[in-house]
Scaffold this active site. Sequence first.
Site, PDB file in Angstrom:
ATOM      1  N   ASN A   9       0.844  -1.192   0.000  1.00 12.92           N
ATOM      2  CA  ASN A   9       0.000   0.000   0.000  1.00 12.92           C
ATOM      3  C   ASN A   9       0.883   1.247   0.000  1.00 12.92           C
ATOM      4  O   ASN A   9       1.918   1.312   0.672  1.00 12.92           O
ATOM      5  CB  ASN A   9      -1.008   0.007   1.151  1.00 12.92           C
ATOM      6  CG  ASN A   9      -0.418  -0.193   2.532  1.00 12.92           C
ATOM      7  OD1 ASN A   9       0.603  -0.854   2.697  1.00 12.92           O
ATOM      8  ND2 ASN A   9      -1.066   0.375   3.527  1.00 12.92           N
ATOM      9  N   GLU A  21       0.369   5.186   0.548  1.00 13.24           N
ATOM     10  CA  GLU A  21      -0.569   6.224   0.970  1.00 13.24           C
ATOM     11  C   GLU A  21      -0.120   7.598   0.466  1.00 13.24           C
ATOM     12  O   GLU A  21       0.967   7.739  -0.107  1.00 13.24           O
ATOM     13  CB  GLU A  21      -0.697   6.205   2.506  1.00 13.24           C
ATOM     14  CG  GLU A  21      -1.255   4.868   2.988  1.00 13.24           C
ATOM     15  CD  GLU A  21      -1.513   4.795   4.486  1.00 13.24           C
ATOM     16  OE1 GLU A  21      -1.022   5.675   5.236  1.00 13.24           O
ATOM     17  OE2 GLU A  21      -2.212   3.846   4.891  1.00 13.24           O
ATOM     18  N   CYS A  38      -3.967   0.530  -2.673  1.00 13.70           N
ATOM     19  CA  CYS A  38      -3.835  -0.672  -1.847  1.00 13.70           C
ATOM     20  C   CYS A  38      -2.743  -1.592  -2.399  1.00 13.70           C
ATOM     21  O   CYS A  38      -2.404  -1.550  -3.586  1.00 13.70           O
ATOM     22  CB  CYS A  38      -5.138  -1.454  -1.819  1.00 13.70           C
ATOM     23  SG  CYS A  38      -6.491  -0.605  -1.021  1.00 13.70           S
ATOM     24  N   GLU A  71      -2.872  -4.760  -3.025  1.00  7.67           N
ATOM     25  CA  GLU A  71      -3.342  -5.695  -4.052  1.00  7.67           C
ATOM     26  C   GLU A  71      -3.292  -5.049  -5.429  1.00  7.67           C
ATOM     27  O   GLU A  71      -2.828  -5.643  -6.406  1.00  7.67           O
ATOM     28  CB  GLU A  71      -4.783  -6.132  -3.762  1.00  7.67           C
ATOM     29  CG  GLU A  71      -4.963  -6.900  -2.459  1.00  7.67           C
ATOM     30  CD  GLU A  71      -5.213  -5.999  -1.250  1.00  7.67           C
ATOM     31  OE1 GLU A  71      -4.698  -4.863  -1.210  1.00  7.67           O
ATOM     32  OE2 GLU A  71      -5.904  -6.451  -0.332  1.00  7.67           O
ATOM     33  N   CYS A  99     -10.255  -4.774  -0.056  1.00  8.58           N
ATOM     34  CA  CYS A  99     -11.378  -3.830  -0.134  1.00  8.58           C
ATOM     35  C   CYS A  99     -12.186  -4.088  -1.407  1.00  8.58           C
ATOM     36  O   CYS A  99     -11.757  -4.827  -2.301  1.00  8.58           O
ATOM     37  CB  CYS A  99     -10.871  -2.388  -0.082  1.00  8.58           C
ATOM     38  SG  CYS A  99     -10.181  -1.797  -1.649  1.00  8.58           S
ATOM     39  N   CYS A 122     -10.425  -3.379  -4.755  1.00  6.84           N
ATOM     40  CA  CYS A 122      -9.416  -4.396  -5.095  1.00  6.84           C
ATOM     41  C   CYS A 122     -10.083  -5.689  -5.557  1.00  6.84           C
ATOM     42  O   CYS A 122      -9.579  -6.367  -6.459  1.00  6.84           O
ATOM     43  CB  CYS A 122      -8.493  -4.654  -3.921  1.00  6.84           C
ATOM     44  SG  CYS A 122      -7.346  -3.281  -3.663  1.00  6.84           S
TER      45      CYS A 122
HETATM   46  N1  THU Z   1      -5.196  -1.562   2.564  1.00  5.35           N
HETATM   47  C1  THU Z   1      -4.620  -2.366   1.607  1.00  5.35           C
HETATM   48  O1  THU Z   1      -3.574  -2.029   1.041  1.00  5.35           O
HETATM   49  N2  THU Z   1      -5.224  -3.531   1.308  1.00  5.35           N
HETATM   50  C2  THU Z   1      -6.271  -4.065   2.003  1.00  5.35           C
HETATM   51  O2  THU Z   1      -6.686  -5.174   1.705  1.00  5.35           O
HETATM   52  C3  THU Z   1      -6.890  -3.298   3.100  1.00  5.35           C
HETATM   53  C4  THU Z   1      -6.446  -1.884   3.211  1.00  5.35           C
HETATM   54  C5  THU Z   1      -4.491  -0.344   2.974  1.00  5.35           C
HETATM   55  C6  THU Z   1      -5.094   0.956   2.539  1.00  5.35           C
HETATM   56  C7  THU Z   1      -4.543   1.889   3.588  1.00  5.35           C
HETATM   57  O3  THU Z   1      -3.234   2.286   3.217  1.00  5.35           O
HETATM   58  C8  THU Z   1      -4.428   1.038   4.837  1.00  5.35           C
HETATM   59  O4  THU Z   1      -4.431  -0.311   4.386  1.00  5.35           O
HETATM   60  C9  THU Z   1      -5.533   1.249   5.852  1.00  5.35           C
HETATM   61  O5  THU Z   1      -6.774   1.140   5.255  1.00  5.35           O
END
Ligand code: THU
Length: 137
Positions: free
Chosen positions: A46, A48, A57, A59, A91, A94
């Site tokens: 991920n 941000e 994300c 994935e 999510c 994804c």
């Molecule tokens: N996130 C992912 O990268 N994948 C997931 O399956 C769940 C959420 C990340 C997004 C964000 O950077 C952090 O986790 C919190 O939501």
Amino acid sequence: MKNATEHRSLFEAALSAAANAYAPYSRFRVGAALLTEDGKVVTGVNVENRSFGLTNCAERSAVFAAVSSGIRKFSAIAIATPDSDYPVGPCGACRQVLSEFMSAETPVIFGPDFERSVETSVGALYPFDSLHELAGK
Ligand code: THU
């Protein structure tokens, strides 16, 4: 048992990748590892942003990295969330992206560690998929 061993090492790749997550806002690191149809592993994390909605994300990072290098066929994905104490599934966005490149039967393994991981499938996470016949080949 081939799959169990394969899935464990795929999960370990996701867990190692999670160390590279850029998650200064949520402090929730995620690593994803795709097993390609020809046995390679492609990872993503991920990423941000201070404009929160721009977060990508793990994935989707993994899928976009693979597709960017010419790979579109996958036989499994593992997702590691070392900062949770229970399995955190992908999510909704994804799930849609996974369904673009993976069949409903493709295994999805996710958890904080392999011992507490669950195994499901793209079809179980994204049922009643529509318009898949339009998906690019
Ligand atoms: N996130 C992912 O990268 N994948 C997931 O399956 C769940 C959420 C990340 C997004 C964000 O950077 C952090 O986790 C919190 O939501």
